[in-house]
Design an enzyme around this catalytic site. Structure first.
Site, PDB file in Angstrom:
ATOM      1  N   LYS A 165      34.975  38.652  49.414  1.00 38.56           N
ATOM      2  CA  LYS A 165      34.787  38.149  48.056  1.00 38.56           C
ATOM      3  C   LYS A 165      36.173  37.774  47.566  1.00 38.56           C
ATOM      4  O   LYS A 165      37.040  38.640  47.417  1.00 38.56           O
ATOM      5  CB  LYS A 165      34.196  39.219  47.135  1.00 38.56           C
ATOM      6  CG  LYS A 165      34.205  38.781  45.661  1.00 38.56           C
ATOM      7  CD  LYS A 165      33.842  39.880  44.670  1.00 38.56           C
ATOM      8  CE  LYS A 165      33.940  39.317  43.239  1.00 38.56           C
ATOM      9  NZ  LYS A 165      33.684  40.333  42.212  1.00 38.56           N
TER      10      LYS A 165
ATOM     11  N   SER B  34      38.250  36.261  44.537  1.00 39.16           N
ATOM     12  CA  SER B  34      38.199  35.896  43.119  1.00 39.16           C
ATOM     13  C   SER B  34      39.419  35.116  42.671  1.00 39.16           C
ATOM     14  O   SER B  34      39.552  34.813  41.477  1.00 39.16           O
ATOM     15  CB  SER B  34      38.081  37.174  42.261  1.00 39.16           C
ATOM     16  OG  SER B  34      36.931  37.891  42.597  1.00 39.16           O
TER      17      SER B  34
END
Lengths: 292, 292, 292, 292
Positions: free
Chosen positions: B162, B164
């Site tokens: 993930k 970001s």
């Protein structure tokens, strides 16, 4: 209250577990110096790697090994206000003289002056012992401004700051305008003497773990107006200070302690010990500083 | 494996304590959407403010409320390798399908590729469930480079990331060179569609808490080649995405949930709820996005 | 060679054009102080806004207005090596005693130690006058490390550095290891006294434009061991120093000069004069510093 | 108006002087491609290293070598508003179709939205040709926010932006809210395709110097809905794009041009040509991209 030199001591591990006997032995040896006290569970104590139970055990061991005429300052900072209060109360009950409280920093964008005031004032209200702010932007990514520090300094139970940022212009602004009860401690040996001449009352210095006498001499020489000696010692300590902080970090500090006959040992993962070439470099620097 | 949209859900509090009933109710409502699963104990879950016991309780509640055809991804990152392994094993035993593991970041200067490799490989070896890397420089102050990600991606139990950070140039470099088993998930709704066209398989999006259908539509439209629709939705979601991330943070996300009939509630201190003017602004933005 | 205090003087404009009479008048007044010399065409001189012809004219006026017992240091830095050499030779011919040379910084990622060595050594070889390095990260976005400075200091015609970064730990490392011919000048009044106690020989201080006597007193008091006086003056000057640097910039410095009876005037666009409320704040700060 | 692909072309030097024949020859070759036009005197043109006379000469050569159906965009940015206006007017008279105007950045702390509005609006009022904003934080250390861009976009003669920052979340916010006349151009090949799907109308890409056909194909494929081809090309171009931008900079771009049969040559000092091993790496990357 916080005049003098404090080493932020490392937490010794054997096979990954806290070695309380080594911790006590190190303290026994440091107790023979002029150090004014100790910081346990700070950045150099790998507090970020310790469980709550381990933290409590370290405080207990330290309290027992530290004579009452030296201060025991305990790192109790946490991201949340509630946990910080819990840790601080527990440290006070276990005999801590003061708490050193890292700025919460995970939600950096939300850590406004207002949020920090809420955090530190709630803590200072709840704490039976004085609170020291702890500003260390290289670890937290967050720099307490002079304005924020001065606002926090209004609370009577916020007794001072350990500032490791190295911005002496800011330290001057704080010293100039803070209320009398608020004291500034240099947070690194790299700018100890310059901070003292501006009005800092002492220092919490990784360097003081490996060069306690030299750090105390810088302090004393400055207090007594022997500025040439203070300057000479400050300049001489620069490579060693770098070695045990920015260059090799906590692992380097531990390796230096091993070379000096203290117990240093290995850090917890993901930190790792310096490689043999780095250890040789640390040995060389210790020699150059006159410590071997 | 991780295709689709995942909201990193907040942890609801009532009077400062975790409200497990509210957590379950929120999940029940989200379960009716096309969301592929959930992240609990991530940044939006205020995991930094939870004790180990509270973390375990949140996982238990979530596991019970989440049907088996939706993934339960649990945030287990910690500064130390040993605690990260303990948390990950505990999460696996409690039914987590995967672990989302924040980069250790306190000793930033020491978090070399080698240190991160040591940390993540030890974890991936020890973990019974797949590991997702979690890069979020705005919170950690540490940016995983494409080179480091690609080195970590070599481990067969490191299943993806993930990210970001919003650097799609870097995402492209990772997608281009990563092994087949390694999947990229966009870490913010602000660049979800651009990440998908580059080859991201999905997203872990704070935005998906408040606009699950719109996020799933962006995903589906891109998959099915309806690019104009994906673009239109992506652009429409921008102010709302900003409101629940950079502008108002977790408190803003919780306020938005309250306005939408979910339970949001207050964050733990030092975070604080948005003031009334900010709540009105969030309401306005939700209206503009067609969600009220 | 560079002992003492130097103001980096502003370039006065009337209706957007250089006002050479105002420049000469300001210098005439400063000449009555103990200032050791002047820097023209530095950051405070808005050199970035001047054409090559304007630069030459400013040097000519300054040379005429500055007595031979005060140094004329001229800012000659440019992005390219060739232009920097041309400007430096022209300044030398026009009577400059030394050149202050900003780090090239546009192609930041390429400005390695090797590139900077190439640049500064070619310049130092070609220059008939001594070269002072100029490190000012707040403007350039580039920080000269101690290692790079020490490598550049090996050239016999590189005579020192004006360092405005404020990192006294770094200044100490430079002072400790630089060859004898290499001198360090503090680049801001915010850390003048701390830099002096570490071994800096003087300062190039925006503050010295508006408080030349106070800056010279800090210098003299330190030289003569009157540390309490130096500390008191340093702390007293902090708000004024901030006002004419970080808070209000060159426009603030010019406004302060106007309030003190020098000619300040307006900066060139896109800089703009402080608004009336800011001018009042500057007046208040000047009063508090005892200068009105 | 600015639809399509534009290479920001390098300025060729022979023995340190501008080689106008090489410049014309390069342009002649690029003219055979589908490039929509050129940027001269941008970052890749080493404009920071050119005198005003050299800038004028480059524009003249370029205008002559560029057919009227391709745009000539000229970099005219300067720190001061007056010089920027002078350069822009001169470029217009010399036949430029538009001006690409770097953010002034030396006095970073003073470059507020208000200061930038003053600068760009005065310029846009005075300029006979459309103005393109140029945001390139890696060189300027200054990031134009979406809010500032949208405020500047209100001026009818500010026609768009080249944004090299790579923040596609921000690009989306600008595209969503900008007036119709304001166009967004991707500023690097690393995020060209993602920017296009969000609504960018084209790109000013260093990559387009060495891979003009591939860049035009990414553009065309996206326009025509052939997203798989666009994605494939975008991913394939990543290492080459990195090589001619962040990894090896302008010197790397020039070396790549030499390897492709254009004239690249050496940059001006303090930039220096890549070493032989780096040239081999660039050759390998060109080969891998299918360009040799």
């Amino acid at each position: 209250m916080f005049e003098g030199v404090y080493p932020p001591i490392p937490t010794p591990f054997v096979d990954g577990e806290i070695a309380h006997d080594k911790l006590a032995e190190n303290l026994t040896r440091w107790n023979r110096t002029d150090l004014a006290g100790y910081v346990v569970l700070g950045s150099n104590g790998e507090a970020a790697y310790l469980s709550e139970a381990e933290r409590a055990a370290v405080i207990a061991t330290a309290r027992q090994a530290i004579p009452r005429d030296k201060l025991l300052i305990v790192g109790t900072g946490s991201e949340s206000t509630r946990t910080t209060i819990e840790r601080t109360r527990a440290a006070a009950e276990a005999g801590a003289d003061a708490a050193l409280v890292l700025t919460p920093c995970y939600y950096k964008g939300q850590m406004t002056t207002e949020a920090l005031r809420r955090h530190y004032f709630a803590l200072a209200d709840a704490s039976p012992i004085p609170i020291l702010l702890y500003n260390v932007p290289k670890f937290t990514g967050l720099e307490l401004s002079a304005e924020t520090i001065l606002e926090l300094a209004q609370h009577p139970n916020i007794a001072g700051i350990k500032d490791s940022g190295g911005n002496v212009t800011k330290l001057g602004a704080v010293i100039r305008a803070a209320p009398d009860h608020f004291e500034v401690l240099a947070g690194s040996g790299g700018f100890f003497y310059p901070a003292l001449v501006l009005g800092a009352v002492g220092g919490v210095l990784a360097l003081a773990n490996v060069a306690p006498d030299q750090c105390c001499q810088i302090y004393q020489a400055t207090r007594e107006g022997r500025h040439e000696q203070a300057q000479e010692l400050q300049l001489r300590m620069i490579p060693l200070n770098a070695a045990v902080t920015t260059r090799f970090g906590v692992p380097g500090l531990k390796a230096a302690l091993d070379l000096l006959g203290y117990y240093g040992g290995e850090p917890r993962s993901p930190l790792s010990p310096p490689n043999p070439a780095q250890v040789e470099e640390i040995r060389r620097i210790l020699g150059e500083a006159g410590l071997l």
